[in-house]
Design an enzyme around this catalytic site. Structure first.
Site, mmCIF file in Angstrom:
data_model
loop_
_atom_site.group_PDB
_atom_site.id
_atom_site.type_symbol
_atom_site.label_atom_id
_atom_site.label_comp_id
_atom_site.label_asym_id
_atom_site.label_seq_id
_atom_site.Cartn_x
_atom_site.Cartn_y
_atom_site.Cartn_z
ATOM 1 N N HIS A 278 0.861 -1.179 0.000
ATOM 2 C CA HIS A 278 0.000 0.000 0.000
ATOM 3 C C HIS A 278 0.900 1.232 0.000
ATOM 4 O O HIS A 278 2.019 1.208 0.519
ATOM 5 C CB HIS A 278 -0.880 -0.042 1.256
ATOM 6 C CG HIS A 278 -1.948 1.001 1.315
ATOM 7 N ND1 HIS A 278 -1.690 2.321 1.635
ATOM 8 C CD2 HIS A 278 -3.299 0.904 1.128
ATOM 9 C CE1 HIS A 278 -2.831 2.999 1.642
ATOM 10 N NE2 HIS A 278 -3.820 2.176 1.329
ATOM 11 N N ASP A 355 2.700 -4.655 8.183
ATOM 12 C CA ASP A 355 1.465 -3.895 8.009
ATOM 13 C C ASP A 355 0.304 -4.883 8.060
ATOM 14 O O ASP A 355 0.073 -5.635 7.114
ATOM 15 C CB ASP A 355 1.504 -3.154 6.669
ATOM 16 C CG ASP A 355 0.193 -2.454 6.323
ATOM 17 O OD1 ASP A 355 -0.736 -2.479 7.150
ATOM 18 O OD2 ASP A 355 0.107 -1.896 5.209
ATOM 19 N N GLN A 358 -4.860 -5.205 6.564
ATOM 20 C CA GLN A 358 -5.791 -6.074 5.851
ATOM 21 C C GLN A 358 -5.866 -7.474 6.444
ATOM 22 O O GLN A 358 -6.641 -8.304 5.959
ATOM 23 C CB GLN A 358 -5.387 -6.167 4.372
ATOM 24 C CG GLN A 358 -5.538 -4.871 3.613
ATOM 25 C CD GLN A 358 -6.977 -4.426 3.478
ATOM 26 O OE1 GLN A 358 -7.895 -5.239 3.510
ATOM 27 N NE2 GLN A 358 -7.186 -3.133 3.340
ATOM 28 N N LYS A 381 -10.651 -1.131 9.914
ATOM 29 C CA LYS A 381 -10.576 -2.337 9.074
ATOM 30 C C LYS A 381 -11.035 -3.583 9.829
ATOM 31 O O LYS A 381 -11.156 -4.655 9.235
ATOM 32 C CB LYS A 381 -9.145 -2.566 8.597
ATOM 33 C CG LYS A 381 -8.499 -1.398 7.888
ATOM 34 C CD LYS A 381 -8.929 -1.249 6.463
ATOM 35 C CE LYS A 381 -8.036 -0.240 5.739
ATOM 36 N NZ LYS A 381 -8.443 -0.015 4.357
ATOM 37 N N CYS A 519 -4.723 2.603 -3.810
ATOM 38 C CA CYS A 519 -3.477 3.051 -3.164
ATOM 39 C C CYS A 519 -2.415 1.958 -3.222
ATOM 40 O O CYS A 519 -1.649 1.761 -2.276
ATOM 41 C CB CYS A 519 -3.722 3.490 -1.719
ATOM 42 S SG CYS A 519 -4.798 4.920 -1.560
#
Length: 571
Positions: A278, A355, A358, A381, A519
């Site tokens: 991202h 990260d 997600q 999220k 993104c």
């Protein structure tokens, strides 16, 4: 209790909010009292309760000792976290009493959201005892009722239809059609438990935290730190001191770049990224590299959107200081081999940032088992509020990271000559944070943990397989990202149609998806694309949602001959 009786029971209970409150309090009584989670099983079998018997027959008076109901009410400090629907029943709240063992002939019903929504058979104390885990009772946290509903898992099958009733926005109508929310990779919807918790904070606990001696500040501080503890539990961090609140994953990555990164990355050093990232996990490192004279190195992906581990390892050298990568690609759904990638980085002495934006709504995360140095995610999220997220840092790495912003709350002492900073995590939380949102995030994580991430993963995987098969029925549709290990993202390109055109057509049918570059432009350009259409799944989605998507795509393509892909569009 038969299914029809359960639904009648639920309908009557829904018409009697006061019964729901009493039922929840009774249920929580058996959880809160010492020994209450290891109750002696009743010898009598459960008995069906007809609607006409509500509320007197539903909770045997013998099951609740009078000692549990203080005649003088309870102190305000013991009522933190009780939802507005329970506010008129505070005199019924209870303090811990001596361990209670029910009469062996009594029937005990442990009742939570099943009372309101009839999600499944109401378990007896025997069932509760069989799965009980002893817990310590901490004032201000565990004595108050838990408001998390437990959906039916009849026969081990995750009941998404029941879960979706927890999400009021899914009852919305868009353009005359029921809302089909398939934009979960952008943001997830919020269960009523989170909405209620936010409302209760502002109605009963609102104050700044850590800074005052009055009762409201104590309530707000307890609630805020409870939220931090829920993050710790969710990630299996070793201590709540390893968790810093931020506005989201983007701010979390910037925190690490501007704090740990500025101290430890210098001219000639290297940062390893991947093609899947991202923009939020690219731009902060570009900025730092430009400022410090460091170099970015980027791992490639194959034609299915998978990291090529052999090529990834070739990027490391004695100058590598950090590896940063997504656990799940937001554009392709690829689940990266996190453990292997972390192990490779550590072999070369590099630190690792994962990260998890997600990942957290789809799978269990154990930061200590992964051995990652940093882990970041966003609350919105994972069914929590916007404007809140968290950074996990290993204790020794956090301790070696200076503050990145200055202000109140993060200092121990200030003069005009020098400042002494708080230890982590407070040193990273300058100013007044998103207090209510941190509490709401805690409620969201508690909700997800209550459903069981294993149950969620299995449900979503089956739905992903179903959706993949159905999408392949559409002429001219090409799935982008077909990794063997994949989460609930279904990016596609549809021949003859722009992505925005597809998104608008789906919207007219009440179906929300994302159209654009997500993104993640480097990832899409690897497949010769600038944009894609991205349906993405979550725990409340069902095969009916997928079928609605397919029907809408068929209507769109009906009567139009798709053109062949041009060379520019090939991977």
């Amino acid at each position: 209790m038969s299914t029809s009786d359960e639904r009648s029971f639920a309908a009557a209970a829904g018409a009697l909010p006061q019964f729901e409150a009493v039922a929840r309090l009774a249920n929580e009584f058996f959880k809160a009292i010492p020994g209450g989670e290891s109750l002696t099983a009743p010898s009598a079998p459960p008995v069906a309760i007809p609607a006409a018997a509500i509320p007197t027959a539903a909770i045997p008076t013998a099951a609740i000792p009078t000692a549990a109901i203080p005649t003088g009410g309870i102190p305000a400090s013991a009522t933190r976290g009780i939802a507005p629907s329970l506010s008129s029943f505070l005199p019924l709240a209870f303090a811990p009493v001596a361990p209670y063992v029910p009469d062996p002939g009594a029937t005990l019903y442990v009742i939570e959201e099943a009372v309101r929504q009839a999600r499944g058979p109401v378990p007896t104390a025997a069932a509760a005892a069989a799965t009980a885990t002893p817990r310590a009772i901490t004032p201000g946290f565990d004595i108050v009722p838990s408001l998390v509903g437990q959906p039916a898992l009849a026969g081990g099958i995750f009941d998404a239809a029941s879960v979706r009733r927890d999400f009021p926005i899914l009852n919305e109508v868009v353009h005359g059609k029921r809302l089909v929310w398939l934009d979960n990779a952008a943001t997830t919807q919020k269960p009523q438990a989170v909405i209620d918790r936010l409302s209760h904070f502002y109605a009963h606990e609102n104050s700044n935290v850590h800074r005052a001696a009055h009762a409201m500040a104590a309530r707000a501080t307890d609630a805020y730190e409870w939220g931090r503890e829920q993050v710790r539990l969710f990630l299996n961090a070793g201590s709540s001191k390893d968790i810093a609140f931020v506005r989201g994953a983007t701010e979390g990555i910037n925190l690490v770049a501007q704090s740990w990164g500025k101290r430890h990355i210098n001219a000639g050093d290297e940062i390893v990224l991947t093609t899947l990232e991202h923009h939020a996990n690219i731009v902060p490192w570009q900025q730092l590299a430009a400022e410090k004279g460091a170099r970015l190195r980027v791992a490639p992906i194959d034609d299915r959107g998978q990291i090529i581990l052999e090529e990834y390892e070739k990027l490391f050298s004695p100058r590598t200081r950090l590896a940063a990568f997504a656990q799940v690609s937001n554009a392709l759904g690829t689940i990266t081999p996190v453990a292997e990638m972390i192990a490779i980085a550590h072999r070369y002495g590099a630190r690792v940032l994962v990260d998890g934006a997600q990942a957290v709504s789809h799978m269990a995360v154990d930061v200590r088992a992964l051995d990652t140095d940093f882990y970041v995610f966003s609350g919105h999220k994972v069914f929590g509020p916007t404007g809140i997220g968290a950074v996990y840092g290993k204790p020794e790495v956090f301790a070696d990271s200076p503050p990145w912003q200055g202000g109140g709350n993060m200092i121990a002492d200030v003069t005009f000559e020098r400042t002494i900073y708080q230890p982590p995590p407070q040193r990273f939380e300058a100013g007044t944070g998103s207090i209510a949102d941190a509490v709401g995030l805690g409620a969201a994580l508690e909700y997800v943990r209550g459903l069981g991430l294993g149950n969620i993963s299995r449900h979503e995987h089956e739905l992903l397989l179903y959706a993949t098969d159905r999408l392949c029925e559409i002429p001219g549709l090409r799935l982008i990202g077909t990794a063997a290990d994949k989460a609930s993202v279904l990016s596609f390109d549809l021949a003859g149609f722009k992505s925005e055109e597809v998104g608008q057509a789906l919207d007219r049918d009440g179906i929300a998806v994302r159209s654009g570059h997500h993104c993640a432009q480097p990832a899409l350009r690897r497949f010769g694309l600038e944009t894609s259409v991205r349906p993405s799944l979550a725990l409340y989605n069902t095969p009916d949602d997928v079928d609605a998507l397919i029907d809408s795509l068929r209507r769109l393509t009906n009567g139009r001959q798709p053109y062949a892909f041009t060379a520019a569009r090939r991977p």
